[in-house]
Write a protein that holds these residues in place. Structure first.
Motif, mmCIF file in Angstrom:
data_model
loop_
_atom_site.group_PDB
_atom_site.id
_atom_site.type_symbol
_atom_site.label_atom_id
_atom_site.label_comp_id
_atom_site.label_asym_id
_atom_site.label_seq_id
_atom_site.Cartn_x
_atom_site.Cartn_y
_atom_site.Cartn_z
ATOM 1 N N ILE A 161 55.582 56.001 49.680
ATOM 2 C CA ILE A 161 56.802 56.768 49.829
ATOM 3 C C ILE A 161 56.289 55.490 50.897
ATOM 4 O O ILE A 161 57.574 55.124 51.404
ATOM 5 C CB ILE A 161 55.438 57.961 50.528
ATOM 6 C CG1 ILE A 161 55.689 58.884 50.426
ATOM 7 C CG2 ILE A 161 57.009 57.781 52.045
ATOM 8 C CD1 ILE A 161 55.521 60.296 51.082
ATOM 9 N N PHE A 335 59.424 61.500 49.375
ATOM 10 C CA PHE A 335 58.799 62.104 50.168
ATOM 11 C C PHE A 335 59.324 63.419 49.139
ATOM 12 O O PHE A 335 58.311 64.665 49.211
ATOM 13 C CB PHE A 335 59.030 62.131 51.437
ATOM 14 C CG PHE A 335 58.299 63.284 52.567
ATOM 15 C CD1 PHE A 335 57.725 63.630 52.930
ATOM 16 C CD2 PHE A 335 59.470 64.935 52.644
ATOM 17 C CE1 PHE A 335 56.664 64.801 53.057
ATOM 18 C CE2 PHE A 335 59.319 65.499 53.155
ATOM 19 C CZ PHE A 335 57.397 66.018 53.955
ATOM 20 N N PRO A 344 52.875 67.056 51.203
ATOM 21 C CA PRO A 344 53.547 66.174 52.767
ATOM 22 C C PRO A 344 53.872 66.418 53.578
ATOM 23 O O PRO A 344 52.810 65.944 54.117
ATOM 24 C CB PRO A 344 53.790 65.309 51.877
ATOM 25 C CG PRO A 344 54.847 65.843 50.603
ATOM 26 C CD PRO A 344 53.555 67.200 50.205
ATOM 27 N N ILE A 350 51.785 61.197 56.144
ATOM 28 C CA ILE A 350 53.083 61.278 55.356
ATOM 29 C C ILE A 350 53.807 61.817 56.244
ATOM 30 O O ILE A 350 55.196 60.828 56.330
ATOM 31 C CB ILE A 350 51.991 61.912 53.809
ATOM 32 C CG1 ILE A 350 51.276 60.868 53.662
ATOM 33 C CG2 ILE A 350 53.968 61.642 53.567
ATOM 34 C CD1 ILE A 350 51.190 61.746 52.071
ATOM 35 N N SER A 351 53.543 63.033 56.433
ATOM 36 C CA SER A 351 55.123 63.514 57.540
ATOM 37 C C SER A 351 55.675 62.738 58.367
ATOM 38 O O SER A 351 56.996 62.899 58.078
ATOM 39 C CB SER A 351 55.148 65.061 57.565
ATOM 40 O OG SER A 351 53.972 64.362 59.238
ATOM 41 N N ALA A 354 57.853 60.450 56.793
ATOM 42 C CA ALA A 354 58.988 61.256 56.105
ATOM 43 C C ALA A 354 60.338 61.116 56.922
ATOM 44 O O ALA A 354 61.759 61.384 57.452
ATOM 45 C CB ALA A 354 58.618 62.431 56.263
#
Length: 365
Positions: A161, A335, A344, A350-351, A354
């Motif tokens: 990502i 993502f 995720p 990670i989010s 995104a």
């Protein structure tokens, strides 16, 4: 909107007639909380209608379940509220980003984020040679390559990502950074992470022409060689490379649960609650976010999520396609692909990225 707001305060004293299962004070609390939720979702809809609808639906569903449990057991279902609170935090982050940032922020400052990513990849290399004394893998012990994320798959998805950020760098740094990240993803032995990274590189190459044909061929051969050496070095490596790791079996076990409430879903946090039963083997996430949210938010919530993805895609297609917009779109695409194989959106590291990438298409110029 003026009439809606005055209606809130006029009807608030009579809320107990709507929520008879709890006392007067809790009934008034539910009424005002729902009103505030809908009021905020109306404000949010001016930036992103799909996100506003998702928050409204998940919020109303969570409130209904929370109220039902309290009315029946006279206890607060705190574990039911926490997943919605996380979603609310994500929406607030989106609201803050789209309020405070302009599009030039991404081209000016996001390139510095690549330094953090490179440090994580270097740390992962140290783990490869057992020189790490701080972070151990959470699943299979200290020999895993987890960076500072805690899990090889999570690290691979995180790097995949982050990879589009390197498209914003000067050409030579861009190429070296992408190659370095790709090699570390290979070391994690995450098939999904490698597939996502290659997809991002291929699309980025088509749109931005980062590599020459010779460089692209050389990179493909190098990655293929390392993949072969890494996976063949371990007994059963090829099997591990193509195995579902129990995903298919757990999807099948949760299917009857989904079929009982396919339209409305069971509510956020349901999978985590069911995971405590022996038959589900402690799987707190379904390793497919679309299936996961279809079960928890029903086909209504799933449809809103797909609407949000499509709305983002439409804005990208209609908007200006420069290096920055393409890089942000590739981050969001990565993502969405990671959501097919992992969880995720349940990981803030990670989010958060995104949400940052998603926010770009909803910013003012």
């Amino acid at each position: 909107m003026d009439k809606f707001i005055i209606g809130i305060f006029c009807l608030l004293p009579f809320a107990h007639f709507l929520f008879k299962g709890v006392d007067i004070w809790h009934a008034q609390g539910y009424f005002l909380q729902i009103s505030i939720l809908l009021l905020y979702c109306f404000k949010l809809s001016k930036r992103s209608k799909p996100l506003a609808c998702l928050l409204a639906w998940s919020g109303l569903l969570t409130t209904f379940i929370f109220y039902s449990i309290q009315a029946e057991s006279k206890q607060y279902a705190i574990t039911i509220f926490l997943p919605f609170f996380n979603l609310l935090c994500g929406v607030i982050l989106f609201d803050c980003l789209t309020t405070f940032l302009k599009k030039d922020f991404f081209s000016k400052y996001l390139k510095y984020f690549s330094i953090s990513v490179i440090l994580i990849t270097i740390y992962a290399v140290l783990q490869k040679y057992k020189l790490d004394q701080f972070y151990n893998g959470l699943a299979n012990g200290p020999d895993e390559i987890v960076g500072v994320i805690g899990n090889p798959m999570h690290l691979a998805h995180y790097l995949a990502i982050c990879l589009p950020v390197f498209f914003l760098l000067e050409k030579r740094l861009c190429k070296l950074g992408i190659l370095f990240i790709l090699l570390v993803i290979v070391l994690t032995k995450s098939t999904s992470g490698l597939g996502i990274a290659l997809t991002v590189i291929i699309i980025g190459q088509c749109l931005l022409r980062v590599f020459t044909v010779r460089e692209l061929c050389s990179m493909v051969w190098l990655v293929a060689l390392i993949v072969f050496l890494e996976y063949m070095r371990v007994s059963g490596g090829l099997h591990n490379f193509i195995a579902s790791n129990g995903r298919v079996e757990i999807w099948q076990k949760f299917l009857p649960i989904f079929q009982k409430k396919p339209i409305t879903g069971w509510g956020l946090g349901t999978v985590n609650a069911f995971a405590q039963q022996a038959q589900f083997s402690g799987w707190r996430h379904l390793h497919n976010e679309y299936y996961h949210y279809a079960l928890e938010l029903g086909l209504i919530g799933f449809g809103i999520i797909i609407w949000g993805v499509i709305d983002y895609g439409r804005k990208f297609i209609k908007g200006i396609k420069d290096n920055t917009s393409i890089s942000m779109a590739l981050m969001f695409l990565a993502f969405c692909l990671a959501a097919l194989f992992g969880y995720p959106s349940h990981l803030w590291v990670i989010s958060g990225l995104a949400i940052l990438a998603y926010s770009y298409q909803y910013l003012e110029a």
